[in-house]
Design a protein around this motif. Structure first.
Motif, short mmCIF file in Angstrom:
data_model
loop_
_atom_site.label_atom_id
_atom_site.label_comp_id
_atom_site.label_asym_id
_atom_site.label_seq_id
_atom_site.Cartn_x
_atom_site.Cartn_y
_atom_site.Cartn_z
N SER A 16 -15.47 -32.33 0.65
CA SER A 16 -16.83 -31.84 0.40
C SER A 16 -17.73 -32.53 1.41
CB SER A 16 -17.27 -32.21 -1.02
OG SER A 16 -16.39 -31.67 -1.96
N GLY A 17 -19.01 -32.37 1.25
CA GLY A 17 -19.94 -33.13 2.08
C GLY A 17 -20.82 -32.28 2.98
N ALA A 18 -20.44 -31.00 3.18
CA ALA A 18 -21.23 -30.19 4.11
C ALA A 18 -22.68 -30.04 3.63
CB ALA A 18 -20.58 -28.81 4.28
N VAL A 19 -22.85 -29.73 2.36
CA VAL A 19 -24.21 -29.53 1.84
C VAL A 19 -24.98 -30.85 1.90
CG1 VAL A 19 -25.58 -28.91 -0.19
CG2 VAL A 19 -23.53 -27.58 0.36
N ASN B 99 -12.42 -26.90 3.41
CA ASN B 99 -13.63 -26.88 2.60
C ASN B 99 -13.87 -25.44 2.18
OD1 ASN B 99 -15.96 -27.61 1.23
ND2 ASN B 99 -17.09 -28.31 3.05
N ASP C 24 -18.79 -22.02 2.36
CA ASP C 24 -20.02 -21.91 1.56
C ASP C 24 -20.98 -20.84 2.05
OD1 ASP C 24 -19.65 -24.05 -0.40
OD2 ASP C 24 -19.74 -25.40 1.31
N ASP D 41 -15.95 -25.15 -7.17
CA ASP D 41 -16.17 -26.54 -6.80
C ASP D 41 -14.93 -27.00 -6.05
OD1 ASP D 41 -14.22 -28.02 -8.66
OD2 ASP D 41 -15.27 -26.63 -9.98
N ASN D 42 -15.09 -28.09 -5.34
CA ASN D 42 -13.96 -28.51 -4.50
C ASN D 42 -12.83 -29.16 -5.30
OD1 ASN D 42 -15.18 -27.41 -2.30
ND2 ASN D 42 -15.17 -29.27 -1.07
N1 GLU Z 1 -18.39 -27.14 -0.41
C1 GLU Z 1 -19.41 -28.08 -0.81
C2 GLU Z 1 -19.82 -28.99 0.36
O1 GLU Z 1 -19.09 -29.13 1.31
C3 GLU Z 1 -18.94 -29.00 -1.91
C4 GLU Z 1 -18.64 -28.44 -3.23
C5 GLU Z 1 -18.21 -29.58 -4.18
O2 GLU Z 1 -18.54 -30.72 -3.92
O3 GLU Z 1 -17.52 -29.33 -5.16
O4 GLU Z 1 -20.84 -29.60 0.29
#
Ligand code: GLU
Length: 376
Positions: A59-62, A143, A146, A157-158
């Motif tokens: 995760s982490g992109a957002v 990932n 999104d 969710d991840n």
């Molecule tokens: N795909 C989202 C991201 O990279 C994360 C979703 C999650 O944390 O479950 O921020």
């Protein structure tokens, strides 16, 4: 379970999926935390060096995108969150690429949505590509896509995404790293008596309630989605560990050290096809079965014969997944139908030997073959 058995179980794991949560990679107010990412990469490289194939779900992109746009909190609007993900993902992958490259490891990027898993052809393409990449010693980094994900097609969710990845790869172990030490008997933030549960033999509703009920751990970081992920992978025969990514050591975890909570796998390891039928596919119709067929499926794990089908609901082509229920509507199995809904309705209740005469062709003796059938 003795320490030895834990070691024996985990040190046998060849294919490992590691899921890394946003909090491990970003500052609380958003933005990439480079030292934390370095720690994650060190751990993955060490795990790989211990002879395992490793796939990283990150995760982490957002969170990183929030830092770039200066959002103090997660935006409410979907498009704004997606914009954060779009700018954050490239920075995240850039950081991973550089960090892994400094350690001599090549990475690959996958951006997936739930749709990609539900479609059997895409599912097997992802599998084949992954096998090829692992053969080259690459670490695939996954990932959710999104930017295109909407509420209907979102994996959600991840944690769930990492379980799906574990299914298609038939991985032996899923390690979910977050900012909590594992599953506790109560909320450790509010209850001084709370203690870490070292081993969960089976994810029962009681275990789920530890994660999801009122006054539970849900507030400490989405424990329920982790428990659901642990349930689905252990039901298919993979082990799962939930551990603290800030303090635990991946190589030690995979060697059976008592870190985090270990969820034991069920005895029978399901192949990728049955995992897909059970956990990933979306049934396109329903067959109501008579009591004899229900008994044969549940007790003797037989194929489903047309004779046991009482009625057919929905309109579906041959070769898709359907749900099977009792006469009372209770779901008991899922499987790939050998006949379309229209043909199934014509042969329902009839002997297999009559099928060629009724349909003018035969797609096989069984309505659903046992190899393509999963009893719930
Ligand atoms: N795909 C989202 C991201 O990279 C994360 C979703 C999650 O944390 O479950 O921020």
């Amino acid at each position: 379970m003795s320490a030895n058995l834990r070691q024996e179980l985990l040190s046998k794991a060849r294919r490992v999926v590691v899921k890394v949560g946003t909090r491990l990679l970003t500052y609380e107010q958003g933005g990439l935390a480079p030292d934390q990412l370095e720690r994650v990469v060190d751990q993955i490289v060490a795990l790989r060096g211990s002879g395992r194939e490793v796939v990283l779900v990150t995760s982490g992109a957002v969170g990183i995108g929030m830092g770039i746009f200066g959002h103090a909190t997660k935006p409410k609007k979907l498009a704004e969150k997606q914009a954060c993900a779009a700018v954050g993902q490239i920075r995240l992958m850039h950081a991973y690429d550089e960090s892994f490259a400094r350690r001599g490891v090549t990475v690959a990027q996958y951006l997936l949505t739930a749709e990609d898993f539900r479609d059997p052809e895409r599912f097997s393409n992802i599998r084949a590509t992954t096998d090829a990449l692992l053969g080259h010693g690459v670490v695939p980094i996954v990932n959710e896509n999104d930017v295109v994900a909407t509420s209907e097609i979102k994996v959600g969710d991840n944690d769930r995404l990492s379980a799906d990845v574990c299914h298609f790869l038939e991985a032996d172990l899923l390690v979910i790293l977050s900012d909590i030490d594992g599953l506790f008997t109560a909320n450790p933030k509010s209850d001084p008596e709370a203690s870490l549960i070292p081993i969960v033999h089976r994810v029962t509703p009681e275990i789920e309630s530890l994660a999801g009920g009122a006054g539970s751990l849900a507030s400490t970081g989405g424990m329920i989605t982790k428990i659901v992920a642990a349930r689905t992978v252990t039901e298919s025969g993979s082990a799962c560990v939930i551990a603290n990514g800030f303090t635990s050591d991946l190589v030690a975890i995979a060697s059976g050290a008592p870190q985090g909570t270990l969820f034991l796998p069920s005895e029978h390891k399901l192949g990728s096809r049955k995992r897909w039928i059970r956990f990933v596919s979306t049934p396109k119709g329903r067959l109501v079965l008579d009591a004899g067929a229900v008994q044969a499926l549940v007790e003797r794990r037989t194929s489903l014969l047309a004779k046991g089908v009482v009625s057919v609901e929905g309109s579906f082509p041959a070769g898709v997944v359907v749900e099977m229920t009792t006469a009372q509507g209770h779901p008991i199995a899922r499987g790939v139908a050998n006949f379309s809904a229209a043909d199934m309705a014509r042969i329902a209740g009839r002997n297999s030997s009559e099928i060629p005469a009724i349909l003018g062709h035969s797609a096989g003796q069984e309505a659903i073959h046992r190899d393509n059938l999963f009893v719930l």
